[in-house]
Every structure is written in structure tokens, then in C-alpha cells.
Design a protein around this motif. Structure first.
Motif, short mmCIF file in Angstrom:
data_model
loop_
_atom_site.label_atom_id
_atom_site.label_comp_id
_atom_site.label_asym_id
_atom_site.label_seq_id
_atom_site.Cartn_x
_atom_site.Cartn_y
_atom_site.Cartn_z
N ILE A 276 -30.99 -1.28 -36.70
CA ILE A 276 -30.35 -1.57 -35.35
C ILE A 276 -28.57 -1.56 -35.19
O ILE A 276 -28.07 -1.57 -33.90
CB ILE A 276 -30.59 -2.21 -34.20
N VAL A 379 -21.05 1.94 -20.80
CA VAL A 379 -22.82 0.98 -20.86
C VAL A 379 -22.95 -0.31 -21.85
O VAL A 379 -23.27 -1.11 -21.56
CB VAL A 379 -23.39 2.06 -21.12
N MET A 380 -22.72 0.40 -23.54
CA MET A 380 -22.81 -0.77 -24.55
C MET A 380 -21.71 -2.07 -23.63
O MET A 380 -22.29 -3.57 -24.50
CB MET A 380 -22.49 0.18 -25.54
N ASN A 382 -20.68 -3.11 -21.28
CA ASN A 382 -21.07 -3.33 -19.63
C ASN A 382 -20.39 -3.55 -18.67
O ASN A 382 -20.25 -3.39 -17.91
CB ASN A 382 -21.48 -5.12 -19.90
N ILE A 384 -19.48 -1.10 -16.05
CA ILE A 384 -20.54 -0.47 -15.40
C ILE A 384 -20.47 -0.36 -13.49
O ILE A 384 -20.79 -1.95 -13.52
CB ILE A 384 -21.87 0.49 -15.36
N GLU A 476 -26.83 5.84 -21.23
CA GLU A 476 -27.80 4.59 -21.16
C GLU A 476 -28.88 5.42 -21.66
O GLU A 476 -29.96 5.62 -21.23
CB GLU A 476 -28.18 4.18 -19.98
N GLY A 478 -30.11 4.09 -24.06
CA GLY A 478 -31.80 2.49 -24.58
C GLY A 478 -32.89 3.53 -23.54
O GLY A 478 -33.62 3.67 -23.41
N ARG A 479 -32.25 3.76 -22.25
CA ARG A 479 -33.36 3.25 -21.15
C ARG A 479 -34.53 4.74 -21.04
O ARG A 479 -35.25 5.38 -20.53
CB ARG A 479 -31.96 2.93 -19.93
N ASP B 17 -41.78 -10.79 -11.04
CA ASP B 17 -41.02 -9.60 -10.22
C ASP B 17 -41.68 -9.34 -8.65
O ASP B 17 -42.05 -8.32 -8.67
CB ASP B 17 -41.30 -8.31 -10.85
N ARG B 38 -40.25 -11.10 -14.81
CA ARG B 38 -38.31 -11.09 -15.15
C ARG B 38 -37.29 -12.57 -14.99
O ARG B 38 -38.42 -13.12 -14.25
CB ARG B 38 -38.07 -9.78 -13.84
N LYS B 44 -29.72 -14.76 -13.46
CA LYS B 44 -28.87 -14.66 -14.16
C LYS B 44 -27.35 -14.79 -14.04
O LYS B 44 -26.63 -14.52 -14.50
CB LYS B 44 -29.52 -13.21 -13.92
N GLU B 185 -21.17 -10.96 -10.12
CA GLU B 185 -22.19 -9.78 -9.66
C GLU B 185 -22.72 -9.95 -11.39
O GLU B 185 -22.04 -9.84 -12.45
CB GLU B 185 -21.45 -8.95 -10.12
N ARG B 187 -23.88 -9.27 -15.16
CA ARG B 187 -23.84 -7.78 -15.85
C ARG B 187 -25.28 -7.06 -16.54
O ARG B 187 -25.96 -8.44 -16.66
CB ARG B 187 -22.77 -7.68 -17.55
N LEU B 188 -25.12 -5.94 -16.72
CA LEU B 188 -26.68 -5.21 -16.67
C LEU B 188 -26.21 -5.32 -18.48
O LEU B 188 -25.77 -4.30 -19.22
CB LEU B 188 -26.71 -3.86 -16.68
N PRO B 189 -27.54 -5.55 -19.28
CA PRO B 189 -27.07 -5.84 -20.81
C PRO B 189 -27.95 -3.91 -21.03
O PRO B 189 -28.76 -3.29 -20.34
CB PRO B 189 -27.80 -6.73 -21.49
N ALA B 190 -26.85 -3.25 -21.79
CA ALA B 190 -27.72 -1.97 -22.23
C ALA B 190 -29.37 -2.12 -22.98
O ALA B 190 -29.57 -2.82 -24.05
CB ALA B 190 -26.43 -0.93 -23.30
N VAL B 191 -30.26 -1.09 -23.42
CA VAL B 191 -31.62 -1.56 -23.54
C VAL B 191 -31.14 -1.78 -25.05
O VAL B 191 -31.81 -3.00 -25.73
CB VAL B 191 -32.94 -0.02 -23.10
N LEU B 192 -30.36 -1.28 -25.67
CA LEU B 192 -29.78 -1.21 -27.05
C LEU B 192 -29.30 -2.77 -26.96
O LEU B 192 -30.17 -2.90 -28.53
CB LEU B 192 -29.18 -0.32 -27.92
N GLN B 193 -28.73 -3.21 -26.46
CA GLN B 193 -28.54 -4.17 -26.26
C GLN B 193 -29.66 -5.58 -25.76
O GLN B 193 -29.16 -6.46 -27.95
CB GLN B 193 -27.32 -4.76 -25.40
N ILE B 194 -29.94 -5.36 -25.53
CA ILE B 194 -31.74 -6.47 -25.35
C ILE B 194 -32.89 -6.22 -27.24
O ILE B 194 -32.60 -7.23 -27.49
CB ILE B 194 -31.75 -5.90 -24.26
N ILE B 195 -32.04 -5.43 -27.42
CA ILE B 195 -32.81 -4.86 -28.70
C ILE B 195 -32.64 -5.57 -30.36
O ILE B 195 -32.81 -5.93 -30.78
CB ILE B 195 -33.35 -3.09 -29.34
N LYS B 196 -31.31 -5.56 -29.79
CA LYS B 196 -30.32 -5.89 -30.99
C LYS B 196 -30.59 -7.45 -30.18
O LYS B 196 -30.54 -8.04 -31.68
CB LYS B 196 -28.88 -5.46 -30.87
N LYS B 199 -33.56 -9.55 -32.21
CA LYS B 199 -34.18 -9.66 -33.56
C LYS B 199 -33.48 -11.31 -33.69
O LYS B 199 -33.04 -11.41 -35.09
CB LYS B 199 -32.99 -8.85 -34.35
#
Lengths: 661, 251
Positions: A276, A379-380, A382, A384, A476, A478-479, B17, B38, B44, B185, B187-196, B199
Motif C-alpha cells: 500500500i 482527502v488523504m 483530511n 475536507i 475518495e 478508497g471508498r 451502529d 462503529r 472519535k 470536529e 477528522r475522517l480518515p480516507a479508506v486508504l489511510q485506514i488500510i495503511k 498493517k
């Protein structure tokens, strides 16, 4: 024939001056060619890569260079600017060929082989062409000058533009006077073929002193040569660089469906291999892909994108021309952050991804792709807005933008049967169809029409999930890909062969984006499917005398080139009155690229501008084919108090309202 | 003693949730089957508050979840937001704040910390007891209902929000801070960040929990709410009614 028809040589020019000419022309040519090569070398492209590319792609390169370059496939779209550019382009091309022929005949063939090619009828034809070329060039340049001075359109004019235009006008006039003077000196009968110069020659007095005339000729000739080479040397530093860089761009452009964005990574692969470590989006200009950097080099600052962009028209701070120009200015260094160096955060979110800029660009630049790369990085990091965050959250939690319970989608099962393998087509209602009250009505109408026409269709109900279109365009990735994988699993489970979508955005995504992730099905938008049913007589529509105007959704029209089905449906019952901006020039409703879900700062609202254009047609109905356009136009008509003037209807509702039985 | 950079422990709760939870129409019974998990919203906020302190002053962020095997997904998301080290303690059987407080306090005692940050309460049970119980078990002061945290070299200043005024409190390290939703507020991590983030290693431990019966749930049925279901087709008729109702509600 007394003297024989031959082209006059440069008899009056002394050897020293000719040597100056040869040396300067040779070095100028080398200089420009080296600069051309260096423009790509500095992006890290080696000469072997360039040669290898040409070897593999030369056929496409020639055809693209001809159609988009020589034949102005896109430049000619705008009448005034198109004619102007054609005149300048062909004027210069003809003059370039003429000058090359003179050089070939006089400087190579004559001294070495003692014969010339510029003789007889060929020479006479040559002179007619050369005079015409000069005339075209001057005419085109005058049009260009007027266009800038009259300031009737939004066009950035800098000193550079005036130097170029006036420099070329001076150069052409010098050329004409040189020819005229030579005619005045010798006045051969066949010189009349140089039809401009012939008449011009009469301004020189008949009894002028020959020695003075020769002296004037020599000096004027030297000035002409120096003007010409000054302009050639100036080429790399000026707008004229587009002769090389834009032509290169159109020649090497790799085409892909407009509705398909680049794929920075494959989620399924990343999850499988665990690799990744890739960057997504562009934090700095340096992170942009090489084709995008080449794109930026090709930009001539012509402003066509800017004049078509709805974000510019609404007064936001996004300007596609400036985005590309800003990238171009720093493309070699690349150490400038996309946000805020190239565009502001607000500007990055103001793009509706309507692709009007892409449609407009004569040299095939994709300005909106720069915005997408900037968003992907935001987005990467954050960065947004709250609304955008809420949007992504809802997508993750409920697979729809509203955050409504996924099981609420089953409510549509009242109007259409659940899909199973016995069904021929899948009707994809979309999130608007499932959750938006107006969208729901449209979905009901479409399903009603399908049932009436005896179509064997089904819907997925709560098994349907957002297809991720907006998430992808909001950066986004990934989503988006999570949803792609989930939806493709569902399609495979039911062995879906054909999908009808309610929304042009769903349509585009299934048609152009999903195949990359393994979906191979036939996809049609309901406008196409319903038009076919009307055409086949399965739905009978009665003729009325209603005047209806039509709004082309970006993702059906400009992005996918489908203009006829909606027009067929409207014409089947009413009188179509086109808006000023229609078909590929249609203007976005303002919802695309995620803009439906968050707010950006701008002076006006795009939807109000579009609504006004619809009202200007005086039509009593506005036909739309996209649930988002519908919602935007509806909202605009409310706030503009236009609900009594024009009724907004989906194309399916218009069929349903005018059914014969 | 100067505490910079800080050791921060953030307590994270993973819940069903509840926004996606349905109730059985006839019995009013909540349907928990198939409902995804969730991170509790206030958790959060707590993570975000801790990450902001770390970003500003430096330090190490340890996240602790008392949950189960499935809690690693929540920890991955916490990693993506900025948690450095995650510990999941398995064995959560639910709904007894005393047990939760005991398990968590035992774990916290083994770690170095200057601040423990957690949400005021959680949306599944709303007991709001955990911060206080932790405070008593650890014998560490609690600065609750925080809407801002300003750590200094030796002490931390916290703004606590009350019904109609704010109170500014100061406490010496170490402290427990429970945060309210207004603090930030997340922050919302990107899906890729969650996948990273996925690991990275998560420490899985198991707590031995015997007592979880001191609280019994007598009923968890959704309250019946009667709606008037008045529909106005004409805006002209609806607007006066709506304005009247809103005005009455504001009195």
C-alpha cells in the motif's frame, strides 16, 4: 516568351548578408529544435523514450496531428476564433512552404545542380499561393488584434500577445513591400500573378532611381530577415511555443472515455498483496503524472475553458485556465503545493466535473483532471469540509449519501419486482431514486412505464448500494473502490446482463468506470431505453402543442455523447425549443462532482444561471434526464419564483403524462 | 517536573451502529443482528482531541479498547486518525460500567500517562459513569465535560461546559479528561489511510471478567410515539400551522 518565367533571385543581396542569413537561419532552427526537445527532457523524458514512442505510435500521431492540428477539429468550434486561427495557421503554413521552396530552389538546387524549380506555370501558381498566404495571415492577425482590443469576450491580454500579433503583421507587410519593390524594378508581365504585390508596386514611382531602389530593397530585406529571426528566437518564450508544444500534445494524446478517471491504485490488489506504499493525488505539482505535465505545457492561455466553465460563470474562485497556466509556470521545478499554490481549497471543491473545459480545449488538455488530483490529496490529508466528511461517513456506514437505513431501499419493491435470474434487465434506481422524494417519483414512473411496456425487469432493493461515482469525483478513491467491489459482487451473484439506470452519473460509472474493476454488462440510461420503447410503439405517446426545452445532463451528453434519445422523446409529444447552450455546449446544473452535497463560496448559483437560460426560451416545460439536475432546477425555480412559468419534468414523466392510453 | 511531550491514553469504545439499528415494528424489540459496529462518536472526539494535542506539542498516543476480537477494526481507524499504539482488551460483555472501569484502570496503571482522554458517555447506554469510576479507581482527578484542553508544562487547563455558563478548570498532571461533543470536529480518515494503518500491530490482551450481573436490563423496548400524521399539500395552508407550532415550542 522573351525572358522566360523564372523566379527572380536575390541578385541585389551581397554575399556577406547572405552568409548572415544562412548562419542565423541555421542556428535559429537548431535553437528552436533543441528547446522543443528540452521542454520534454526537463520533464525527465529521455530521447530514447521519445524515439521509442514515435516508433510505436507514429500512425496515431500523424492522424491526430492532422485532425486536431492541421484540420482544427476543435479549434474551429467557435466561429470567429476558429476562422481567425485557420487564417493565421494556413497563412503561415503557406508562407513557410513558399519560403522553403525558395530556399530549396535558389540556395540548394541552383548553386549545386544549376537548375531551379520555381519556373513556368508552377512558379505562377506558387506566387498566387504565396500572395494568398500573406493575405490570409494579415487578415487573421487583424481579426486577432480586433478581438483583443474590442474586449467583447473575457480574454487575458498581456504585452506578449501584442508583440506577437504586431510583429507578425509587420513581417507580412515587409514581405509584400519587398515583392512590390522588385516588381516595380523589373515589371515583367507575368508578375501580375503576384496579385497583391503587383497592385502594391504602383505606389513606387515609375521613374525612380534604380540604384536608390536597390539600396532601399537591400535595407528592407535585412530588416525583414531580422524581424523574422527575432520572432523565431522569441518563439520558445512566447505564446508561439504552442506551435510546437500544443501540436505535440494533440499528436501524443492517449484517448480514453471521458467519463473515466485515472485509477491511482487497485484496492483489491492492495488488500491482496499488502502493498500500500503508493501516493494518491498530487500534493505538489511534481506529483502530477507526466501526461498531465505535458498537458500543461500545451496550454496557450486561449481562455476557451474559462469562458465555458460554470464555476467561473457563477463567480467562484476556480478558473480552469489559471489552474493549467499555474501548473505550466512551475512544471519543471514542481515544488509548489497544488493547494493553495495552484488553486485554493474552495476552488478545488468548486469544480462540478461537468467537463465543459475538456470539451472546449482545442489542444486536448483535461483541466478538470488537475482538480481531481488536488482533491485526492486533500482527502488523504483530511482537509475536507464537514459536509464532505458527513457524505463519506454516510457512504461508509449506510452505502448511501443520506445516511438513511439501507433497508429503506426496499420501499421501492412496491413498484417493481425483486431482481432474480429470470429477469432480463436490472433497473438501478440509484440513491436519489430510493431516498429523494422527487427521485422516488421518477423511479416509480419509470417502473410504471417498464411494466406497461411488458419489460421483464427487476430491482435490487436493499441490495443496491451507491456506486461511488461522487466519492470518486470528490477524491475518495478508497471508498469508491470499496463500493465498486461490493456492487460487482452483487451483479455477479445475480448474473446481471443489462442495467437501466435512472441517473446519468450511475450510467457513466457503470459504463466507463466499472469495467476496469471487472464489470462487463450492457448499461443504458432510462432515456435511451424509453426512447426505444416509444420508437417501437410499445409506449404510444400523443402529440401536443406544448413547447418544451431540454437540459442536457453533463454525464449523458457531453461526457457520453448522447443527445438524441432525450430529443426524440421530447419531439414525440411536443415542440422542442433548444436553449442557447445545448448539446455539447450545455451548461451544468451545478450539482456534479459532489457539489450537490456541500457548498462552495461563489457569487451566483450555477443552477440559477441555467434556470434563467431555460426561462429565456419561453418554454412551458423543462425536460431533464437526471435526478440531480431535476433537484437543482427545481430549487432554482423556487428561489427565482419561476414555478408558474416553467414546469420541471423528467423525460420519463413527460412520456407518462402524454401516454395515449 | 516538566511533562512535555505528553503520554496520552485515549479510551475508545466500539458500539453497534445505532443509526442503522431497526426495531421490530410489533414488539418494539431492537434488532441487533447484522448491525455493523462503529467507534462511538464521543470516542472519535476524544481521539481527535488527543491527536491535536500530539500534533501541537508532541508525545505518544496509546489507544485502549475494551471490546472483543472485532474491535481491531475500530483500532485501525483510530490508527488512521493518529493513535500511535493500540491495545485491545478482549472480554467485554457489556453494560456494566463498574467492570469496564476496573478492567481499564488495571491496564492504565501499568502504563505511563499524563492524560487519559475519553468521551463523556456513550450512545448505547448513556450511563456516563465511566469517567468518574476511573477517577476513583486510579485516584486521579477528573476534568469532565471538556470543550477545550490547553495543556501546559505542569498543568492542564480545561474548559467545562455547563448548562448556561462555562467553567475553566486547572489540574496537575496526571488527569482524566472526559470530552463533550462540542470540543472538535473529528477528522475522517480516507479508506486508504485506514488500510495503511491496518498493517500496524495491535496488542490483543484478554481480561478475566467475572462479575457482570450487578445491572439487569429490564426492558429495552423502543418507546411508542404517536404521530399526528397531518399532511398539507398546499404550502399556503401549511406555513401558518408550522409557524404557530414552532412559536409555541419556543415559548
Amino acid at each position: 516568351m522573351a525572358a522566360g518565367i523564372v523566379s527572380p533571385t536575390l541578385v541585389f543581396i551581397p554575399e556577406l548578408e547572405l552568409i548572415i542569413l544562412y548562419v542565423t537561419s541555421f542556428s535559429a532552427a537548431i535553437f528552436v529544435l533543441y528547446w522543443w526537445y528540452r521542454s520534454y527532457r526537463c520533464l525527465g523524458i529521455s530521447i530514447t523514450a521519445i524515439l521509442d514512442y514515435i516508433r510505436k505510435n507514429w500512425k496515431a500521431m500523424i492522424s491526430q496531428a492532422l485532425s486536431y492540428g492541421a484540420f482544427h477539429k476543435k479549434t474551429a468550434k467557435n466561429a470567429y476564433a476558429g476562422v481567425m486561427h485557420l487564417l493565421i495557421f494556413y497563412g503561415m503554413l503557406i508562407l513557410f512552404i513558399s519560403t522553403s521552396l525558395i530556399a530549396l530552389s535558389h540556395d540548394i538546387l541552383k548553386p549545386l545542380f544549376h537548375f531551379g524549380i520555381l519556373t513556368g506555370t508552377f512558379y505562377l501558381n506558387f506566387e498566387v499561393w504565396a500572395n494568398t498566404g500573406g493575405l490570409m495571415l494579415i487578415a487573421g492577425l487583424c481579426m486577432a488584434l480586433y478581438r483583443r482590443l474590442a474586449k467583447k469576450i473575457k480574454l487575458e491580454s498581456v504585452f506578449d500577445d501584442y508583440i506577437l500579433i504586431s510583429g507578425l503583421i509587420i513581417l507580412s507587410i515587409e514581405g509584400f513591400f519587398l515583392g512590390a519593390l522588385k516588381i516595380a524594378l523589373f515589371r515583367n508581365g507575368f508578375d501580375i500573378y503576384r496579385y497583391i504585390e503587383w497592385y502594391l508596386s504602383y505606389i513606387f514611382p515609375a521613374g525612380m532611381n534604380v540604384n536608390t531602389a536597390i539600396q532601399v530593397y537591400r535595407e528592407l530585406w535585412l530588416v525583414h530577415i531580422l524581424t523574422a529571426f527575432a520572432l523565431v528566437i522569441y518563439l520558445p518564450f512566447s505564446k508561439f511555443s504552442h506551435i510546437a508544444l500544443s501540436w505535440t500534445n494533440v499528436a501524443i494524446k492517449k484517448f480514453h472515455p471521458r467519463g473515466q478517471l485515472s485509477t491511482p491504485f487497485l484496492l483489491s490488489e492492495a488488500l491482496e498483496t499488502g502493498n500500500i506504499d503508493f501516493t494518491v493525488g498530487a500534493k505538489e505539482v511534481a506529483n502530477l503524472s507526466t501526461p498531465m505535465k505535458i498537458d500543461s505545457l500545451a496550454c496557450t492561455n486561449c481562455g476557451r475553458c474559462e469562458r465555458a466553465c460554470p464555476a467561473v460563470l457563477s463567480g467562484s474562485d476556480l478558473d480552469p485556465r489559471l489552474v493549467v497556466q499555474n501548473v505550466k509556470a512551475v512544471v519543471y521545478n514542481g515544488k509548489v503545493e497544488m493547494v493553495p499554490g495552484i488553486l485554493s481549497e474552495n476552488a478545488a471543491w468548486a469544480c462540478t466535473t461537468c467537463q465543459a473545459c475538456v470539451e472546449e480545449c482545442p489542444v486536448l488538455i483535461d483541466p478538470h483532471s488537475f482538480v481531481i488530483e488536488a482533491r485526492r490529496n486533500l482527502v488523504m490529508e483530511n482537509k475536507i469540509s464537514k459536509e464532505a466528511g458527513q457524505y463519506f461517513n454516510n457512504l461508509t456506514n449506510t452505502q448511501n449519501p443520506y445516511g438513511n437505513s439501507p433497508s429503506d431501499r426496499d420501499a421501492l419493491l412496491k413498484f417493481g419486482p425483486k431482481y432474480d435470474s429470470s429477469k432480463e434487465v436490472l433497473y438501478w434506481a440509484g440513491c436519489m431514486g430510493a431516498f429523494d422524494p422527487r427521485g422516488k417519483k421518477i423511479a416509480e414512473t419509470v417502473m410504471g412505464l417498464l411494466t406497461k411496456a411488458g419489460v421483464n425487469f427487476g430491482i435490487l432493493g436493499s441490495e443496491e448500494k451507491c456506486n461511488g461515482e461522487t466519492a470518486r469525483r470528490m477524491g475518495e478513491e478508497g471508498r469508491f473502490q470499496e463500493l465498486v467491489l461490493q456492487n460487482i459482487d452483487t451483479f455477479k451473484k445475480y448474473n446481471v446482463k443489462k442495467i437501466i439506470t435512472a441517473c446519468p452519473h450511475c450510467y457513466n460509472t457503470f459504463k466507463n468506470e466499472y469495467p476496469k474493476f471487472g464489470l462487463q454488462v450492457e448499461v443504458v440510461h432510462h432515456s435511451e431505453f424509453l426512447a426505444k420503447l416509444v420508437d417501437d410503439g410499445k409506449l404510444k405517446v400523443r402529440k401536443t402543442d406544448e413547447t418544451v426545452t431540454l437540459h442536457d445532463p453533463c454525464y449523458l451528453g457531453r461526457v457520453n455523447g448522447e443527445y438524441d434519445n432525450t430529443r426524440f422523446i421530447v419531439s414525440s409529444f411536443g415542440n422542442l425549443k433548444e436553449m442557447e447552450k445545448s448539446r455539447q455546449n450545455s451548461m451544468c446544473c451545478g450539482a456534479g462532482g459532489g457539489n450537490y452535497w456541500y457548498k462552495v463560496k461563489s457569487q451566483d448559483s450555477i443552477s440559477h444561471l441555467r434556470m434563467q437560460q431555460a426561462l429565456d426560451t419561453k418554454a412551458t416545460k423543462l425536460a431533464v434526464a437526471c435526478p440531480f439536475c431535476n433537484a437543482m432546477m427545481d430549487d432554482a425555480s423556487r428561489s427565482m419564483d419561476a414555478q408558474n412559468k416553467i414546469e420541471i419534468k423528467d423525460i420519463s414523466e413527460l412520456i407518462s403524462d402524454n401516454l395515449e392510453n | 517536573m516538566i511533562y512535555l511531550p505528553y503520554n496520552i491514553i485515549v479510551l475508545i469504545k466500539q458500539i453497534l451502529d445505532i443509526d442503522q439499528m431497526k426495531t421490530n415494528q410489533s414488539t418494539g424489540e431492537p434488532i441487533t443482528e447484522g448491525v455493523p459496529m462503529r467507534i462511538e462518536n464521543l470516542s472519535k472526539n476524544a481521539i481527535e482531541a488527543a491527536v491535536r494535542i500530539k500534533e501541537k506539542y508532541g508525545g505518544k498516543l496509546t489507544g485502549i479498547i475494551f471490546g472483543g476480537e472485532q474491535s481491531s477494526s475500530a483500532m485501525k481507524e483510530a490508527y488512521a486518525i493518529g493513535v500511535d499504539e493500540g491495545i485491545v482488551i478482549k472480554g467485554y460483555k457489556g453494560k456494566n460500567p463498574s467492570v469496564t472501569a476496573r478492567v481499564l484502570s488495571e491496564k492504565i496503571k501499568t502504563l505511563p500517562y499524563d492524560m487519559v482522554i475519553l468521551g463523556n458517555q456513550s450512545a448505547d447506554t448513556y450511563t456516563g459513569l465511566l469517567p468518574g469510576k476511573l477517577s476513583s479507581l486510579l485516584n486521579v482527578p477528573l476534568l469532565g465535560n471538556a470543550v477545550s484542553i490547553e495543556p501546559g508544562e505542569k498543568e492542564v487547563k480545561v474548559t467545562r461546559v455547563l448548562e448556561d455558563h462555562n467553567v475553566i478548570l486547572k489540574g496537575n498532571f496526571p488527569v482524566i479528561i472526559s470530552v463533550s461533543q462540542e470540543i472538535n470536529e473529528p477528522r475522517l480518515p480516507a479508506v486508504l489511510q485506514i488500510i495503511k494503518a491496518g498493517k500496524r500491530e495491535i496488542k490483543m490482551e484478554t481480561a478475566s471478567v467475572q462479575d457482570s450481573s450487578s445491572i439487569k436490563i429490564l426492558s429495552d423496548r423502543a418507546p411508542k410515539s404517536e404521530r399526528k400524521k397531518e399532511v398539507y399539500e398546499e404550502p399556503e395552508k401549511a406555513i401558518p400551522v408550522l409557524t404557530r407550532v414552532i412559536k409555541e415550542a419556543m415559548l
